[in-house]
Design an enzyme around this catalytic site. Structure first.
Site, PDB file in Angstrom:
ATOM      1  N   ASP A 132       0.830  -1.202   0.000  1.00 29.09           N
ATOM      2  CA  ASP A 132       0.000   0.000   0.000  1.00 29.09           C
ATOM      3  C   ASP A 132       0.864   1.251   0.000  1.00 29.09           C
ATOM      4  O   ASP A 132       2.094   1.185   0.039  1.00 29.09           O
ATOM      5  CB  ASP A 132      -0.932  -0.014   1.215  1.00 29.09           C
ATOM      6  CG  ASP A 132      -0.210  -0.359   2.509  1.00 29.09           C
ATOM      7  OD1 ASP A 132       0.844   0.250   2.787  1.00 29.09           O
ATOM      8  OD2 ASP A 132      -0.687  -1.255   3.243  1.00 29.09           O
TER       9      ASP A 132
ATOM     10  N   GLU B 286       4.863   3.568 -22.839  1.00 25.58           N
ATOM     11  CA  GLU B 286       5.080   2.144 -23.038  1.00 25.58           C
ATOM     12  C   GLU B 286       4.801   1.790 -24.494  1.00 25.58           C
ATOM     13  O   GLU B 286       3.664   1.858 -24.959  1.00 25.58           O
ATOM     14  CB  GLU B 286       4.170   1.316 -22.138  1.00 25.58           C
ATOM     15  CG  GLU B 286       4.441  -0.184 -22.264  1.00 25.58           C
ATOM     16  CD  GLU B 286       3.301  -1.060 -21.793  1.00 25.58           C
ATOM     17  OE1 GLU B 286       3.564  -2.201 -21.409  1.00 25.58           O
ATOM     18  OE2 GLU B 286       2.140  -0.603 -21.818  1.00 25.58           O
TER      19      GLU B 286
ATOM     20  N   ASP C   6       0.460   3.982 -20.513  1.00 26.50           N
ATOM     21  CA  ASP C   6       0.329   2.553 -20.775  1.00 26.50           C
ATOM     22  C   ASP C   6      -0.165   2.297 -22.202  1.00 26.50           C
ATOM     23  O   ASP C   6      -1.057   2.991 -22.696  1.00 26.50           O
ATOM     24  CB  ASP C   6      -0.670   1.975 -19.759  1.00 26.50           C
ATOM     25  CG  ASP C   6      -0.903   0.494 -19.923  1.00 26.50           C
ATOM     26  OD1 ASP C   6       0.047  -0.276 -19.723  1.00 26.50           O
ATOM     27  OD2 ASP C   6      -2.054   0.099 -20.227  1.00 26.50           O
TER      28      ASP C   6
END
Length: 543
Positions: free
Chosen positions: A34, A274, A210
């Protein structure tokens, strides 16, 4: 907008460190890493002393609200933090504490798709006339009821799922729970831009974008071309076609330009994209952001290169020659989707690649645990989490996402509650164990990263490869003003000798982390198998 002549090039001294939050550090013992866990280890990443790793930027894999079908890459609310990681105040604290330590924070920009649980998609699938219907890609079935075309999901099966309620198919490059956004819709672009500004205004230093080559699809939904090199039973079924229509790369570049326009209004924010591309493909993406020079497509090519000094030299020379002054070179050895570098090439070769990565120009990108020499873990079927384990012929990606070993007590027990199992050698590889070993992988990374920050030739110098007398040795020089750094890397398991001249003092190496300070002006240098050495020479320095 930052002018190209700007001296604000913070990335030159930095290393970008990918934190996979689910596995990095668990602050509340629920088995999931976390944000508070990340905060608790910021000093490990950089506390402004040589005892820390010395990274200058971190990239957090997705921490947004998500049903976790793809472990965060299926986002149901871009503006909220998933309870598994904490809440938005935890992220604010992380950014504040990171900035106190001169660490920049990048978030994952998952723009190709949302979760099927996102309110946008729920509205879109509610009816064909809903205002958000065209926010996603919908199409009628063929007359026989089959999907609209032959596009394939990257996981398994068609890239189309039939929505029984509205009688149309929706498109998804990945899981059916990850419907693709329609980036030809101006409202989508506006909404995503608003989301980016939301985080930039909260102090985020940039994004990792992404799957950028998937953003735009053929407007006419024409079939992809069959892949003539596809081998049934050997290749992944998703490789049956060439993605000429389901991924329109040249048009997707325009979206990168849009991202950069947003970023340029917020100062020296970094965008990394990416995209698994060759050098010409990467140059397309570099040129997409000419007005915002702090952008780079990830250079993943080292991951797939065959093992030879000549092959690495040839690629890096070509890559360097393609770079313009404003382009940011970068080198990646692994990430959350790829087998870990030690597993791929072995421990000794991994040290050699680390020395290569950390002494080249630009921005090195480190995946958490690479600095420890972490390996892939064989995750038992009952403990597997990655959908790829079920949908692909491969083993999935769980083995490269296992918990970061912090303590020598990190060993497998029957009571482990971690979301993925620890490796059998976790205690041996742990931060605690390696911190006290001056020759460990961790000590090696720390030393090279801090040299990179302090030696102007390493963080700002030019690159020039050297002709070596042994073809198994890759040599190059980094030079700036009065300082030169010579690097020699032996790609052979056997000793190799190369002719040298005045190369200065030995300051770092794979076999002797700190070097020995020896100064050299000799006709020949002998390197042990898979040994790398770094020498520093200052003009006018007496030997």
């Amino acid at each position: 907008m930052i002018p190209k002549s700007s001296s604000s090039r913070w990335y030159e001294r930095s290393v970008l460190y990918q934190v996979y939050p689910l596995s990095f550090a668990d602050s509340n013992s629920d088995g999931f890493g976390d944000l508070k866990g990340v905060i608790s280890h910021l000093d490990y990443l950089n506390d402004d002393t040589p005892e820390s790793l010395g990274v200058g930027a971190i990239w957090l894999s997705p921490v947004f609200k998500s049903p976790m079908a793809d472990w965060g890459y299926d986002i149901s609310d871009y503006n909220q933090i998933d309870p598994k990681f904490g809440d938005i105040s935890d992220l604010d604290i992380l950014v504040f504490e990171a900035h106190k330590r001169d660490i920049k924070v990048l978030l994952d920009l998952v723009a190709n798709h949302t979760s099927s649980e996102h309110p946008w998609f729920k509205a879109s699938r509610s009816s064909r006339t809903d205002p958000k219907r065209n926010w996603y890609i919908w199409a009628d079935p063929k007359p026989d009821g089959m999907p609209p075309n032959n596009w394939l999901s990257r996981f398994q099966g068609p890239a189309w799922t039939l929505d029984e309620h509205t009688g149309q198919y929706y498109m998804h490059t990945f899981l059916s729970q990850q419907p693709d956004l329609n980036w030809r819709n101006a409202d989508v672009r506006q909404a995503m831009g608003k989301m980016m500004n939301f985080w930039l205004e909260r102090g985020i230093d940039g994004f990792r974008a992404d799957a950028v080559t998937s953003l735009l699809k053929d407007a006419q939904l024409r079939d992809d071309e069959p892949n003539p090199e596809y081998r049934p039973g050997t290749d992944e079924p998703s490789e049956r076609n060439i993605r000429t229509r389901s991924e329109v790369r040249t048009e997707s570049v325009d979206i990168i330009t849009t991202f950069c326009e947003i970023m340029s209004k917020s100062g020296d924010k970094l965008l990394v994209s990416e995209a698994y591309l060759d050098i010409p493909g990467m140059q397309e993406l570099y040129r997409a952001c000419d007005d915002h020079p702090l952008h780079a497509p990830f250079n993943f090519n080292l991951i797939g290169l065959g093992w030879s000094a000549a092959g690495f030299r040839s690629f890096i020379d070509e890559y360097e020659a393609s770079m313009r002054p404003e382009d940011i070179p970068n080198y990646v050895l692994g990430n959350h989707d790829r087998s870990r570098v030690v597993t791929r090439v072995g421990y000794d070769r991994a040290r050699l690649l680390a020395m290569l990565q950390l002494t080249l120009r630009g921005l090195p990108v480190i995946y958490y645990g690479e600095e420890l020499g972490m390996t892939d873990i064989d995750v038992p079927p009952k403990q597997q989490r990655d959908i790829n384990s079920v949908t692909s012929q491969g083993e999935g990606r769980d083995g490269v996402r296992t918990p970061m070993p912090w303590s020598t007590d990190d060993v497998i027990t029957t009571t482990d509650i971690n979301w993925l199992p620890k490796g059998i050698n976790s205690g041996q590889l742990s931060v605690e164990n390696q911190t006290t070993d001056p020759q460990s992988m961790l000590s090696f990374y720390r030393h090279l990263i801090h040299l990179r920050q302090t030696l102007i030739a390493l963080h700002r110098g030019s690159y020039r490869s050297l002709q070596t007398s042994d073809p198994d040795v890759y040599g190059y020089v980094r030079e700036d003003g009065l300082q030169k750094c010579y690097v020699f890397l032996n790609f052979s398991p056997s000793p190799s000798s190369v002719s040298v001249g005045r190369i200065g003092r030995w300051i770092a190496g794979t076999h002797l982390v700190d070097g020995d300070g020896e100064t050299l002006e000799i006709p020949e240098l002998t390197l042990e198998g898979y040994e790398g050495r770094l020498y520093e020479l200052r003009r006018g320095e007496k030997l």
